[in-house]
Design an enzyme around this catalytic site. Structure first.
Site, PDB file in Angstrom:
ATOM      1  N   SER A 219     125.571 -17.272  56.069  1.00 40.93           N
ATOM      2  CA  SER A 219     126.694 -16.626  56.751  1.00 40.93           C
ATOM      3  C   SER A 219     126.721 -16.931  58.247  1.00 40.93           C
ATOM      4  O   SER A 219     127.564 -16.410  58.972  1.00 40.93           O
ATOM      5  CB  SER A 219     126.634 -15.111  56.534  1.00 40.93           C
ATOM      6  OG  SER A 219     125.371 -14.605  56.942  1.00 40.93           O
TER       7      SER A 219
ATOM      8  N   ASN B 214     119.092  -5.445  55.923  1.00 38.54           N
ATOM      9  CA  ASN B 214     120.165  -4.602  55.376  1.00 38.54           C
ATOM     10  C   ASN B 214     120.683  -3.614  56.411  1.00 38.54           C
ATOM     11  O   ASN B 214     121.886  -3.405  56.556  1.00 38.54           O
ATOM     12  CB  ASN B 214     119.657  -3.824  54.155  1.00 38.54           C
ATOM     13  CG  ASN B 214     119.219  -4.743  53.038  1.00 38.54           C
ATOM     14  OD1 ASN B 214     119.443  -5.957  53.112  1.00 38.54           O
ATOM     15  ND2 ASN B 214     118.602  -4.195  52.010  1.00 38.54           N
TER      16      ASN B 214
ATOM     17  N   HIS C  32     169.601   3.227  55.134  1.00 34.44           N
ATOM     18  CA  HIS C  32     169.965   2.296  54.050  1.00 34.44           C
ATOM     19  C   HIS C  32     170.526   1.007  54.643  1.00 34.44           C
ATOM     20  O   HIS C  32     171.349   0.334  54.017  1.00 34.44           O
ATOM     21  CB  HIS C  32     170.972   2.912  53.068  1.00 34.44           C
ATOM     22  CG  HIS C  32     170.557   4.259  52.569  1.00 34.44           C
ATOM     23  ND1 HIS C  32     169.858   4.446  51.410  1.00 34.44           N
ATOM     24  CD2 HIS C  32     170.712   5.501  53.119  1.00 34.44           C
ATOM     25  CE1 HIS C  32     169.607   5.733  51.238  1.00 34.44           C
ATOM     26  NE2 HIS C  32     170.111   6.391  52.278  1.00 34.44           N
TER      27      HIS C  32
ATOM     28  N   SER D 129     165.799 -25.873  65.851  1.00 34.40           N
ATOM     29  CA  SER D 129     165.731 -26.544  64.561  1.00 34.40           C
ATOM     30  C   SER D 129     165.730 -28.050  64.801  1.00 34.40           C
ATOM     31  O   SER D 129     166.378 -28.540  65.717  1.00 34.40           O
ATOM     32  CB  SER D 129     166.939 -26.145  63.713  1.00 34.40           C
ATOM     33  OG  SER D 129     167.215 -27.140  62.751  1.00 34.40           O
TER      34      SER D 129
ATOM     35  N   LYS E 147     170.723 -23.791  66.423  1.00 36.84           N
ATOM     36  CA  LYS E 147     169.783 -22.753  66.013  1.00 36.84           C
ATOM     37  C   LYS E 147     168.872 -22.269  67.135  1.00 36.84           C
ATOM     38  O   LYS E 147     168.396 -23.047  67.941  1.00 36.84           O
ATOM     39  CB  LYS E 147     168.915 -23.287  64.879  1.00 36.84           C
ATOM     40  CG  LYS E 147     169.690 -23.565  63.607  1.00 36.84           C
ATOM     41  CD  LYS E 147     169.889 -22.336  62.793  1.00 36.84           C
ATOM     42  CE  LYS E 147     168.663 -22.120  61.945  1.00 36.84           C
ATOM     43  NZ  LYS E 147     168.804 -20.921  61.132  1.00 36.84           N
TER      44      LYS E 147
ATOM     45  N   GLU F 175     158.775 -13.930  63.090  1.00 37.26           N
ATOM     46  CA  GLU F 175     158.605 -14.188  61.657  1.00 37.26           C
ATOM     47  C   GLU F 175     157.128 -14.330  61.304  1.00 37.26           C
ATOM     48  O   GLU F 175     156.671 -13.867  60.252  1.00 37.26           O
ATOM     49  CB  GLU F 175     159.363 -15.450  61.252  1.00 37.26           C
ATOM     50  CG  GLU F 175     160.878 -15.283  61.340  1.00 37.26           C
ATOM     51  CD  GLU F 175     161.582 -16.625  61.262  1.00 37.26           C
ATOM     52  OE1 GLU F 175     161.458 -17.315  60.240  1.00 37.26           O
ATOM     53  OE2 GLU F 175     162.252 -16.997  62.243  1.00 37.26           O
TER      54      GLU F 175
HETATM   55  N1  ARG Z   1     123.897 -12.141  55.951  1.00 38.34           N
HETATM   56  C1  ARG Z   1     123.661 -10.905  55.313  1.00 38.34           C
HETATM   57  C2  ARG Z   1     124.948 -10.073  55.259  1.00 38.34           C
HETATM   58  O1  ARG Z   1     125.840 -10.409  55.922  1.00 38.34           O
HETATM   59  C3  ARG Z   1     122.618 -10.160  56.040  1.00 38.34           C
HETATM   60  C4  ARG Z   1     121.899  -9.150  55.225  1.00 38.34           C
HETATM   61  C5  ARG Z   1     121.017  -9.852  54.277  1.00 38.34           C
HETATM   62  N2  ARG Z   1     120.210  -8.964  53.516  1.00 38.34           N
HETATM   63  C6  ARG Z   1     119.696  -9.340  52.402  1.00 38.34           C
HETATM   64  N3  ARG Z   1     118.976  -8.492  51.774  1.00 38.34           N
HETATM   65  N4  ARG Z   1     119.948 -10.503  51.885  1.00 38.34           N
HETATM   66  O2  ARG Z   1     125.059  -9.113  54.545  1.00 38.34           O
END
Ligand code: ARG
Length: 465
Positions: free
Chosen positions: A30, A117, A163, A284, A290, A297
């Site tokens: 990530s 976590n 409406h 346009s 236009k 939009e």
């Molecule tokens: N990249 C992970 C997330 O965004 C971080 C937490 C990862 N924890 C784990 N137990 N794999 O959630």
């Protein structure tokens, strides 16, 4: 290590006898998007090191070394965005790798008693707490532009619609302020989202809490959190605060989209109530005449994205068993995407509103005609006629006028009398758009005094921010 190399060790490599599959590692990584949490990750780790030292889990010297290295890393990352890069799985692994490379075992002690976590929850909470005020300021910026247009409109009149058919005359200022009101609610929603994120998850460990004597209340104070989370099991997978943020963003986008739609319609050739600035319109490639409202939009279109981010996160979390699950990694792109979309739209809408020119002749002429029918009925009510009966009398009159292609203002006094004996000569002055708005009595109405008071309230609110 270059960034296209996979790290030879991961944060969890001790448990396994083979290196991770390259494609699966890449799939699970990530860092590409959570690098945006770098500052928050380092901030959180600095505080964690202080807390570990206080708990006796780090020596004073190790804590000093860690603080020095993390501070240097933070400064480098702030100065040089390209520094925050590498083959790491995520931003937490990146920060830890650099720390270990620099300090050896002292760096290896930082993760004592802590889990990614809770770390990822902490980072996202810190991020939202830090970034949400900028969105709030941008919302206020649009409110400011609407207030300026409301002030500039003065006593100009326009039709309102129900409406999407002409309903009753209103002040143009009332219309502008009708879009400021929902944005003030959005501002409050964003503030509430920020408050919800304002709880410290550290001390939750991976799920069961931590076995080290961490003073979480002191740690919360150190990081400026208003409170600590209630329950470590809940905390490891709670993303309600992210969903609340996404809801606030989606709702704001819905309001911007509806405002965009109003301006698309009212700036169009059929109405010409306002003129869009050339700088915020597009032409346009084929049709020379236009003048298209592309930015508006796009705002309307992008509301779909913001709603999508909210739906995506709700769908992600709805079936999760208690405790952290990797699914939760999906929260970040939703949050960042919604933030970017909203920030971009708020900036462009502010410019569009600032650049609008009111076409008073067009709004005034559209504010007159048969949309004064309610005022005629109210006139009769003032003469003692029950409203339902007045409605019938005026309805019949409207039918006749409509068939003849006429409106109330063309009627002679004899014609008024033919419709009802109760009409007196003052009916001619009373059935006017200006008189219609002036007749309104409630504070939320389009009565000029009421609108002026609401405008003053909006300005006072803006000044108080
Ligand atoms: N990249 C992970 C997330 O965004 C971080 C937490 C990862 N924890 C784990 N137990 N794999 O959630």
């Amino acid at each position: 290590m270059t960034k296209d190399q996979q790290p030879t060790t991961t944060l969890w490599s001790g448990r396994f006898d083979t290196a991770p599959d390259a494609a699966a590692f890449e799939f699970g990584a990530s860092f590409r998007f959570d690098r945006r949490l770098f500052e928050d990750d380092v901030t959180g780790s600095l505080a964690w090191a202080r807390a570990l030292a206080k708990a006796g889990a780090l020596s004073a010297d190790e804590a000093r070394q860690i603080a020095g290295a993390l501070t240097a890393m933070l400064e480098r990352g702030r100065a040089e965005a390209s520094f925050i890069d590498g083959p790491d799985e995520d931003v937490h692994s990146f920060v830890e790798r650099l720390l270990v490379e620099k300090l050896g075992d002292a760096g290896r002690r930082l993760h004592t008693g802590r889990s990614r976590n809770e770390q990822v929850s902490l980072d996202l909470r810190l991020y939202l707490r830090r970034r949400t005020p900028a969105l709030q300021r941008a919302v206020a910026g649009v409110v400011d532009a609407l207030a300026a247009q409301a002030a500039a409109a003065g006593d100009a009149l326009m039709p309102s619609f129900t409406h999407f058919r002409p309903a009753q005359p209103v002040l143009v200022a009332h219309f502008f302020l009708s879009h400021a009101a929902p944005l003030r609610r959005d501002f409050a929603r964003l503030a509430a989202a920020r408050d919800e994120a304002d709880a410290l998850p550290l001390g939750s460990g991976a799920i069961a809490g931590t076995a080290y004597a961490i003073d979480v209340n002191a740690l919360a104070a150190d990081l400026g959190f208003a409170r600590i989370v209630d329950n470590s099991m809940d905390a490891s997978s709670d993303r309600d605060f992210a969903a609340t943020f996404l809801y606030a963003c989606a709702m704001t986008m819905v309001h911007l989209s509806r405002m965009a739609e109003d301006f698309i319609i009212f700036c169009g050739d059929e109405h010409r109530f306002f003129e869009l600035s050339d700088a915020l319109s597009t032409g346009s490639s084929m049709m020379p005449q236009k003048k298209n409202p592309d930015p508006l939009e796009l705002v309307r279109g992008k509301a779909g994205r913001a709603i999508g981010h909210l739906m995506a996160l709700l769908t992600t979390i709805k079936g999760l068993p208690t405790g952290y699950n990797k699914d939760l990694q999906e929260d970040k792109e939703a949050v960042f995407g919604a933030e970017d979309t909203l920030a971009g739209c708020l900036a462009v809408v502010r410019s569009v509103v600032n650049g609008l020119t009111l076409n008073r002749a067009a709004t005034a002429s559209a504010a007159s005609g048969l949309l004064l029918a309610t005022d005629v009925a109210d006139y009769l009510v003032g003469r003692g006629v029950p409203f339902r009966r007045a409605h019938e009398i005026v309805g019949a009159l409207v039918r006749t006028l409509h068939q003849a292609g006429r409106d109330f203002e063309s009627m002679t006094f004899d014609e008024w009398r033919a419709a009802s004996e109760l009409f007196e000569p003052d009916v001619v002055a009373r059935v006017r758009p200006g008189a219609s708005v002036e007749a309104k009595r409630t504070p939320q109405s389009t009565a000029p005094g009421a609108v002026a008071a609401r405008l003053a309230d909006v300005r006072q609110w803006l000044a108080s921010l």
